[in-house]
Design a protein around this motif. Structure first.
Motif, PDB file in Angstrom:
ATOM      1  N   LYS A 118       0.938  -1.226  -7.219  1.00 41.49           N
ATOM      2  CA  LYS A 118      -0.514  -1.325  -7.289  1.00 41.49           C
ATOM      3  C   LYS A 118      -0.922  -2.752  -7.624  1.00 41.49           C
ATOM      4  CE  LYS A 118      -4.408   0.811  -9.813  1.00 41.49           C
ATOM      5  NZ  LYS A 118      -4.723   1.785 -10.885  1.00 41.49           N
ATOM      6  N   GLY A 119      -1.979  -3.223  -7.001  1.00 40.53           N
ATOM      7  CA  GLY A 119      -2.473  -4.562  -7.289  1.00 40.53           C
ATOM      8  C   GLY A 119      -3.940  -4.686  -6.926  1.00 40.53           C
ATOM      9  N   GLY A 120      -4.554  -5.782  -7.368  1.00 43.01           N
ATOM     10  CA  GLY A 120      -5.959  -5.970  -7.038  1.00 43.01           C
ATOM     11  C   GLY A 120      -6.595  -7.105  -7.799  1.00 43.01           C
ATOM     12  N   LEU A 121      -7.924  -7.108  -7.803  1.00 42.23           N
ATOM     13  CA  LEU A 121      -8.710  -8.182  -8.406  1.00 42.23           C
ATOM     14  C   LEU A 121      -9.381  -7.719  -9.700  1.00 42.23           C
ATOM     15  CD1 LEU A 121     -10.553  -9.705  -5.300  1.00 42.23           C
ATOM     16  CD2 LEU A 121      -8.612 -10.680  -6.536  1.00 42.23           C
ATOM     17  N   ASN A 122      -9.403  -8.614 -10.683  1.00 43.24           N
ATOM     18  CA  ASN A 122     -10.182  -8.428 -11.906  1.00 43.24           C
ATOM     19  C   ASN A 122     -11.416  -9.320 -11.846  1.00 43.24           C
ATOM     20  OD1 ASN A 122      -8.372  -6.695 -13.322  1.00 43.24           O
ATOM     21  ND2 ASN A 122      -7.094  -8.447 -13.856  1.00 43.24           N
ATOM     22  N   PHE A 159      -6.383 -11.377 -11.334  1.00 42.36           N
ATOM     23  CA  PHE A 159      -5.675 -10.385 -10.530  1.00 42.36           C
ATOM     24  C   PHE A 159      -4.775  -9.542 -11.429  1.00 42.36           C
ATOM     25  CE2 PHE A 159      -2.622 -13.775 -10.895  1.00 42.36           C
ATOM     26  CZ  PHE A 159      -1.392 -13.125 -10.961  1.00 42.36           C
ATOM     27  N   PHE A 160      -4.248  -8.458 -10.866  1.00 43.17           N
ATOM     28  CA  PHE A 160      -3.253  -7.637 -11.555  1.00 43.17           C
ATOM     29  C   PHE A 160      -2.297  -7.046 -10.527  1.00 43.17           C
ATOM     30  CE2 PHE A 160      -6.749  -4.836 -10.495  1.00 43.17           C
ATOM     31  CZ  PHE A 160      -6.145  -3.657 -10.082  1.00 43.17           C
ATOM     32  N   ILE A 161      -1.062  -6.772 -10.956  1.00 43.38           N
ATOM     33  CA  ILE A 161      -0.064  -6.188 -10.057  1.00 43.38           C
ATOM     34  C   ILE A 161       1.028  -5.535 -10.892  1.00 43.38           C
ATOM     35  CG2 ILE A 161       1.310  -8.321  -9.889  1.00 43.38           C
ATOM     36  CD1 ILE A 161       1.794  -7.500  -6.912  1.00 43.38           C
ATOM     37  N   GLY A 162       1.577  -4.439 -10.388  1.00 42.79           N
ATOM     38  CA  GLY A 162       2.661  -3.788 -11.105  1.00 42.79           C
ATOM     39  C   GLY A 162       3.029  -2.435 -10.520  1.00 42.79           C
ATOM     40  N   PRO A 163       4.129  -1.843 -10.995  1.00 42.07           N
ATOM     41  CA  PRO A 163       4.553  -0.523 -10.523  1.00 42.07           C
ATOM     42  C   PRO A 163       3.683   0.576 -11.100  1.00 42.07           C
ATOM     43  CG  PRO A 163       6.005  -1.271 -12.271  1.00 42.07           C
ATOM     44  CD  PRO A 163       5.070  -2.414 -11.985  1.00 42.07           C
ATOM     45  N   MET A 164       3.548   1.666 -10.355  1.00 48.60           N
ATOM     46  CA  MET A 164       2.757   2.798 -10.825  1.00 48.60           C
ATOM     47  C   MET A 164       3.452   4.103 -10.463  1.00 48.60           C
ATOM     48  SD  MET A 164      -0.468   3.403  -8.226  1.00 48.60           S
ATOM     49  CE  MET A 164      -0.784   5.019  -8.974  1.00 48.60           C
ATOM     50  N   ALA A 165       3.049   5.170 -11.111  1.00 46.93           N
ATOM     51  CA  ALA A 165       3.530   6.515 -10.806  1.00 46.93           C
ATOM     52  C   ALA A 165       2.350   7.468 -10.826  1.00 46.93           C
ATOM     53  CB  ALA A 165       4.577   6.946 -11.825  1.00 46.93           C
ATOM     54  N   GLU A 166       2.438   8.504 -10.002  1.00 43.23           N
ATOM     55  CA  GLU A 166       1.366   9.498  -9.938  1.00 43.23           C
ATOM     56  C   GLU A 166       1.966  10.895  -9.891  1.00 43.23           C
ATOM     57  OE1 GLU A 166      -2.574   9.456  -7.440  1.00 43.23           O
ATOM     58  OE2 GLU A 166      -1.012  10.433  -6.261  1.00 43.23           O
ATOM     59  N   PHE A 167       1.502  11.754 -10.774  1.00 46.17           N
ATOM     60  CA  PHE A 167       1.927  13.154 -10.824  1.00 46.17           C
ATOM     61  C   PHE A 167       0.724  14.020 -10.487  1.00 46.17           C
ATOM     62  CE2 PHE A 167       2.329  17.174 -13.120  1.00 46.17           C
ATOM     63  CZ  PHE A 167       3.590  17.601 -12.710  1.00 46.17           C
ATOM     64  N   THR A 168       0.822  14.813  -9.437  1.00 46.84           N
ATOM     65  CA  THR A 168      -0.322  15.624  -9.006  1.00 46.84           C
ATOM     66  C   THR A 168       0.095  17.065  -8.741  1.00 46.84           C
ATOM     67  OG1 THR A 168       0.018  14.996  -6.681  1.00 46.84           O
ATOM     68  CG2 THR A 168      -1.544  13.691  -7.959  1.00 46.84           C
ATOM     69  N   ILE A 209      -2.188  13.007 -12.993  1.00 43.88           N
ATOM     70  CA  ILE A 209      -2.170  11.888 -13.924  1.00 43.88           C
ATOM     71  C   ILE A 209      -1.492  10.717 -13.237  1.00 43.88           C
ATOM     72  CG2 ILE A 209      -1.238  11.033 -16.120  1.00 43.88           C
ATOM     73  CD1 ILE A 209      -1.326  13.865 -17.175  1.00 43.88           C
ATOM     74  N   ASP A 210      -2.059   9.530 -13.398  1.00 41.40           N
ATOM     75  CA  ASP A 210      -1.350   8.351 -12.917  1.00 41.40           C
ATOM     76  C   ASP A 210      -1.240   7.316 -14.035  1.00 41.40           C
ATOM     77  OD1 ASP A 210      -3.590   6.692 -13.034  1.00 41.40           O
ATOM     78  OD2 ASP A 210      -3.971   6.727 -10.898  1.00 41.40           O
ATOM     79  N   GLY A 211      -0.223   6.513 -13.948  1.00 42.22           N
ATOM     80  CA  GLY A 211       0.012   5.471 -14.937  1.00 42.22           C
ATOM     81  C   GLY A 211       0.624   4.259 -14.270  1.00 42.22           C
ATOM     82  N   ALA A 212       0.485   3.116 -14.899  1.00 46.46           N
ATOM     83  CA  ALA A 212       1.028   1.876 -14.332  1.00 46.46           C
ATOM     84  C   ALA A 212       1.388   0.918 -15.463  1.00 46.46           C
ATOM     85  CB  ALA A 212       0.005   1.227 -13.402  1.00 46.46           C
ATOM     86  N   VAL A 213       2.245  -0.028 -15.127  1.00 43.19           N
ATOM     87  CA  VAL A 213       2.564  -1.147 -16.017  1.00 43.19           C
ATOM     88  C   VAL A 213       2.262  -2.412 -15.225  1.00 43.19           C
ATOM     89  CG1 VAL A 213       4.321  -2.316 -17.380  1.00 43.19           C
ATOM     90  CG2 VAL A 213       4.361   0.171 -17.190  1.00 43.19           C
ATOM     91  N   GLU A 214       1.194  -3.122 -15.613  1.00 46.44           N
ATOM     92  CA  GLU A 214       0.671  -4.208 -14.782  1.00 46.44           C
ATOM     93  C   GLU A 214       0.698  -5.550 -15.510  1.00 46.44           C
ATOM     94  OE1 GLU A 214      -2.668  -1.159 -12.860  1.00 46.44           O
ATOM     95  OE2 GLU A 214      -3.258  -2.739 -14.256  1.00 46.44           O
ATOM     96  N   TYR A 215       1.074  -6.583 -14.756  1.00 43.72           N
ATOM     97  CA  TYR A 215       0.825  -7.941 -15.235  1.00 43.72           C
ATOM     98  C   TYR A 215      -0.595  -8.290 -14.808  1.00 43.72           C
ATOM     99  CZ  TYR A 215       0.755 -13.001 -15.530  1.00 43.72           C
ATOM    100  OH  TYR A 215       0.399 -14.294 -15.825  1.00 43.72           O
ATOM    101  N   PRO A 226      -2.474   1.308 -18.047  1.00 40.12           N
ATOM    102  CA  PRO A 226      -3.524   2.315 -17.882  1.00 40.12           C
ATOM    103  C   PRO A 226      -2.905   3.696 -17.633  1.00 40.12           C
ATOM    104  CG  PRO A 226      -3.254   1.081 -15.851  1.00 40.12           C
ATOM    105  CD  PRO A 226      -2.279   0.504 -16.834  1.00 40.12           C
ATOM    106  N   ILE A 227      -3.495   4.726 -18.237  1.00 41.83           N
ATOM    107  CA  ILE A 227      -3.067   6.113 -18.020  1.00 41.83           C
ATOM    108  C   ILE A 227      -4.328   6.919 -17.733  1.00 41.83           C
ATOM    109  CG2 ILE A 227      -1.912   8.128 -19.009  1.00 41.83           C
ATOM    110  CD1 ILE A 227      -0.481   6.168 -20.916  1.00 41.83           C
TER     111      ILE A 227
END
Length: 201
Positions: free
Chosen positions: A29-33, A52-61, A69-75, A99-100
């Motif tokens: 996941k990534g994008g603009l701040n 900007f931000f970027i990092g791995p994410m996971a999603e449980f549905t 629920i989704d969560g990520a660890v972002e720089y 973010p969770i």
């Protein structure tokens, strides 16, 4: 009695089926701040700061009910632009953010869905910029806690685009020195709009 047993059996079967239908996906996941600070205890004004931000994410549905629920660890890079009179400074905030979010998705077909999401976010500073003001530093907090609220769309079961608003639940940055005989410390809170793109495998 028979009806009660049948209802209980159906409930048990449904409860067992839900985990079987649940999906766990991993992605990036990534994008603009786009941040803007508001100040307390000072006359400083702030302009928008883009990062900007970027990092791995996971999603449980759970597809049956659309809840997950989704969560990520972002720089993440955000910042504060401040000015007052002949003072003008731009400070970069570098952090790891976690973010969770609780997410509810409404399917609009096999290839499209829209979602709303909300949840807490935890931030940890990574040696961000500081500004020497009089006798002390105006600096970002070492950790912060905030709230996310967002909407978005899921496309072709793998791609997600979203817009999120991040609201701090405490100070983003703080100055502890003496400004004048009438005023001492001041602080800032940065609220952030985020535009994101995620790809889930």
């Amino acid at each position: 009695m028979k009806k009660i047993i049948n209802v209980l059996l159906i409930a048990v079967c449904f409860g067992m089926a839900m985990p079987a239908q649940a999906q766990l996906k991993w992605g990036l996941k990534g994008g603009l701040n786009m941040s803007k600070a508001s100040f307390s205890g000072s006359d400083f004004k702030s302009d928008n700061y883009t990062g900007f931000f970027i990092g791995p994410m996971a999603e449980f549905t759970i597809p049956i009910i659309g809840l997950g629920i989704d969560g990520a660890v972002e720089y993440s890079q955000k910042g504060i632009k401040l000015e007052a009179g002949n003072v003008s400074e731009s400070l970069k905030q570098k952090s790891i953010e976690v973010p969770i979010n609780l997410k509810y998705t409404i399917g609009l077909g096999s290839m499209l869905g829209v979602f709303i999401a909300a949840g807490p976010q935890f931030g940890f500073d990574l040696n961000s910029d500081e500004w020497k003001f009089y006798d002390e530093d105006f600096s970002f907090k070492k950790s912060n806690f905030s709230l996310n609220v967002g909407v978005g769309a899921k496309l072709i079961n793998h791609l997600q685009v979203g817009v999120n608003y991040n609201i701090p639940l405490g100070k983003t940055a703080e100055y502890d020195g003496v400004v004048s005989t009438a005023r001492n410390a001041f602080s800032a809170k940065s609220k952030t709009w985020q535009v994101s793109v995620a790809y889930l495998f």
